[in-house]
Design a protein around this motif. Structure first.
Motif, mmCIF file in Angstrom:
data_model
loop_
_atom_site.group_PDB
_atom_site.id
_atom_site.type_symbol
_atom_site.label_atom_id
_atom_site.label_comp_id
_atom_site.label_asym_id
_atom_site.label_seq_id
_atom_site.Cartn_x
_atom_site.Cartn_y
_atom_site.Cartn_z
ATOM 1 N N PHE A 289 0.968 -1.287 0.199
ATOM 2 C CA PHE A 289 0.080 0.439 -0.097
ATOM 3 C C PHE A 289 1.157 1.105 -0.352
ATOM 4 N N ALA A 290 1.927 1.326 0.887
ATOM 5 C CA ALA A 290 2.836 2.604 1.027
ATOM 6 C C ALA A 290 3.833 2.843 -0.560
ATOM 7 N N GLY A 291 4.021 1.570 -0.987
ATOM 8 C CA GLY A 291 4.658 2.023 -2.387
ATOM 9 C C GLY A 291 3.093 2.088 -3.335
ATOM 10 N N SER A 292 2.511 2.012 -3.437
ATOM 11 C CA SER A 292 1.127 2.617 -4.461
ATOM 12 C C SER A 292 1.135 3.623 -4.061
ATOM 13 N N VAL A 293 0.841 3.837 -2.581
ATOM 14 C CA VAL A 293 0.602 5.484 -2.471
ATOM 15 C C VAL A 293 1.945 6.428 -3.348
ATOM 16 N N LEU A 294 2.958 6.122 -2.987
ATOM 17 C CA LEU A 294 4.219 6.685 -3.998
ATOM 18 C C LEU A 294 4.018 6.980 -5.066
ATOM 19 N N ILE A 295 3.822 5.600 -5.982
ATOM 20 C CA ILE A 295 3.920 5.661 -7.149
ATOM 21 C C ILE A 295 2.015 6.348 -7.776
ATOM 22 N N ILE A 296 1.423 6.435 -7.385
ATOM 23 C CA ILE A 296 0.245 7.716 -7.690
ATOM 24 C C ILE A 296 0.781 9.165 -7.215
ATOM 25 N N MET A 297 1.319 9.209 -6.194
ATOM 26 C CA MET A 297 1.597 10.623 -5.049
ATOM 27 C C MET A 297 2.726 10.613 -6.887
ATOM 28 N N SER A 298 3.588 10.215 -7.470
ATOM 29 C CA SER A 298 4.822 10.480 -8.443
ATOM 30 C C SER A 298 3.862 10.899 -9.618
ATOM 31 N N GLY A 299 2.692 9.986 -9.640
ATOM 32 C CA GLY A 299 1.872 10.450 -10.940
ATOM 33 C C GLY A 299 1.110 12.264 -11.278
ATOM 34 N N LEU A 300 0.770 12.060 -9.406
ATOM 35 C CA LEU A 300 -0.157 13.370 -9.905
ATOM 36 C C LEU A 300 1.105 14.442 -9.500
ATOM 37 N N LEU A 301 2.258 14.812 -8.844
ATOM 38 C CA LEU A 301 2.988 15.530 -9.045
ATOM 39 C C LEU A 301 3.344 16.076 -10.458
ATOM 40 N N ILE A 302 4.107 14.711 -11.845
ATOM 41 C CA ILE A 302 4.420 14.922 -12.828
ATOM 42 C C ILE A 302 3.283 15.741 -13.407
ATOM 43 N N VAL A 303 2.090 15.643 -13.379
ATOM 44 C CA VAL A 303 0.439 16.208 -13.668
ATOM 45 C C VAL A 303 0.788 17.709 -13.354
ATOM 46 N N TYR A 304 0.565 17.789 -11.983
ATOM 47 C CA TYR A 304 1.817 19.395 -11.100
ATOM 48 C C TYR A 304 1.954 19.866 -12.077
ATOM 49 N N PHE A 305 3.295 19.228 -12.039
ATOM 50 C CA PHE A 305 4.642 20.308 -12.914
ATOM 51 C C PHE A 305 4.076 20.567 -14.333
ATOM 52 N N GLU A 306 4.061 19.390 -15.244
ATOM 53 C CA GLU A 306 3.195 19.803 -16.533
ATOM 54 C C GLU A 306 2.913 20.575 -16.457
ATOM 55 N N ASN A 307 1.697 20.740 -15.859
ATOM 56 C CA ASN A 307 0.220 21.718 -15.663
ATOM 57 C C ASN A 307 1.376 22.978 -15.681
ATOM 58 N N ARG A 308 1.868 23.269 -15.173
ATOM 59 C CA ARG A 308 2.713 24.560 -14.151
ATOM 60 C C ARG A 308 3.670 25.006 -15.811
ATOM 61 N N SER A 309 4.146 24.160 -15.891
ATOM 62 C CA SER A 309 5.144 24.174 -17.228
ATOM 63 C C SER A 309 4.777 24.516 -18.364
ATOM 64 N N ALA A 310 3.515 24.447 -18.451
ATOM 65 C CA ALA A 310 2.598 24.835 -19.906
ATOM 66 C C ALA A 310 2.432 26.134 -19.808
ATOM 67 N N SER A 311 1.624 26.252 -18.218
ATOM 68 C CA SER A 311 1.428 28.075 -17.765
ATOM 69 C C SER A 311 2.157 28.783 -18.075
ATOM 70 N N ARG A 312 3.271 28.294 -18.444
ATOM 71 C CA ARG A 312 4.559 29.613 -17.700
ATOM 72 C C ARG A 312 5.001 29.933 -19.229
ATOM 73 N N LEU A 313 4.803 28.863 -19.904
ATOM 74 C CA LEU A 313 5.619 29.001 -21.468
ATOM 75 C C LEU A 313 3.785 29.664 -22.171
ATOM 76 N N THR A 314 2.671 29.392 -21.743
ATOM 77 C CA THR A 314 1.721 30.591 -22.586
ATOM 78 C C THR A 314 1.943 31.840 -21.963
ATOM 79 N N THR A 315 2.586 31.891 -20.951
ATOM 80 C CA THR A 315 2.398 33.389 -19.954
ATOM 81 C C THR A 315 3.263 33.712 -21.133
ATOM 82 N N LYS A 316 4.669 33.393 -20.885
ATOM 83 C CA LYS A 316 5.824 34.057 -22.121
ATOM 84 C C LYS A 316 4.766 34.174 -23.347
#
Length: 323
Positions: A289-316
């Motif tokens: 269960f702990a390993g699964s939580v880390l894997i899911i956390m990784s996916g959510l962080l990737i989504v967050y960083f991707e969206n933040r990067s896309a927003s910065r590029l759009t703003t620039k």
């Protein structure tokens, strides 16, 4: 409804298609696990592909008819289909002896592989912070594998092999999707399943190589038998839902950035957990269960960083266009 869907961005459309696809494909995985004690893997894959082809041909009809099946890259389609057959075999061989939720969780290293391959293969930029998320996900995988522990089994590596193969498939899907429709992509996948499943049936379908006590090898080399009526219905259902799921998956990676949609494949984990508990009474221990939580956390962080990067590029871009 279609007008509302058309109003979404391509990445949003891809995410919605992928989330629907993982529900269909998780149901298909459950049916195959249910049938695994009675039928050979390649027999199940052949029956499933045969029924899925009916769905795919209906989709192709609405996407322009048989003319849509013409492609300028037949060998790339063949390579993609062959890799997908291999990925399925790795995954289902692991699934035969492992709980559904744990198998799915280990397979979820695939979005991390996709992010790792997105830049060198597709030229898509992966935000620097995403590497932290990838590292967290890999830690989760290592925890679930438990190398050196008594609970470690070699079959637990099979979903990882499936994930790596699957990541390579999505790179090819993105390239093919620039020229071919999702129905075309799905059609050639089912052709590969039918050809390889038939070939394996001719070579090992009589069960003469099935002299192993290992359930994984038995699932691969078991002799073919004609399905019972109830099982035949399950195979037909499996083919129908995998045809729909395969189309939606191809559509997702065809129209959207691979590194954006890939993390949303994690949505199948809770679904797999529920099905595994209801059908087989499987429930992960605290380490899994702990390993699964880390894997899911990784996916959510990737989504967050991707969206933040896309927003910065759009703003620039907007700032650069200002007079």
């Amino acid at each position: 409804m279609m007008r509302l869907f058309d109003a979404f961005s391509n990445n949003t459309k891809g995410i919605l298609c992928l989330m629907a696809a993982v529900v269909f494909l998780t149901l298909s995985d459950s049916i195959i696990k249910w049938l695994s004690p009675r039928y050979a893997l390649h027999q199940i894959m052949l029956f499933r592909a045969g029924f899925a082809m009916i769905v795919v041909l209906c989709i192709v009809h609405f996407e322009g008819g048989l003319a849509a099946l013409k492609t300028r890259r037949p060998m790339l389609h063949l390579l993609r289909g062959t890799l997908l057959v291999c990925a399925n075999m790795f995954f289902f061989l692991g699934l035969a002896t492992m709980p559904l939720a744990e198998t799915v969780a280990l397979f979820f290293v695939s979005p991390m592989f996709i992010c790792l391959l997105a830049r060198p293969v597709l030229g898509e930029k992966v935000p620097g912070a995403s590497w932290v998320a990838i590292f967290i996900g890999l830690c989760g995988v290592i925890i679930m594998l438990r190398p050196g522990a008594d609970l470690f089994v070699l079959t637990s590596v099979l979903p990882i092999m499936a994930a790596l193969t699957y990541a390579a498939i999505q790179m090819i899907t993105r390239k093919l999707g620039m020229h071919d429709k999702a129905g075309t992509l799905t059609f050639y996948i089912q052709v590969a399943f039918i050809l390889i499943g038939s070939a394996m049936g001719l070579v090992v379908g009589d069960g003469r190589f099935n002299d192993h006590d290992n359930p994984t090898f038995e699932f691969l080399l078991r002799a073919w038998v004609w399905p019972a009526l109830d099982d035949f219905g399950l195979l037909a259902l499996c083919g129908f839902i995998v045809g729909c799921g395969g189309y939606l998956m191809s559509q997702a990676y065809r129209i959207a950035q691979a590194s954006v949609v890939a993390p949303f494949e994690y949505t199948s984990l809770p679904f797999a957990l529920i099905i595994g508990f209801v059908l087989w009474g499987d429930w992960p221990d605290w380490v899994s269960f702990a390993g699964s939580v880390l894997i899911i956390m990784s996916g959510l962080l990737i989504v967050y960083f991707e969206n933040r990067s896309a927003s910065r590029l759009t703003t620039k871009g907007r700032i650069a266009r200002q007079p």
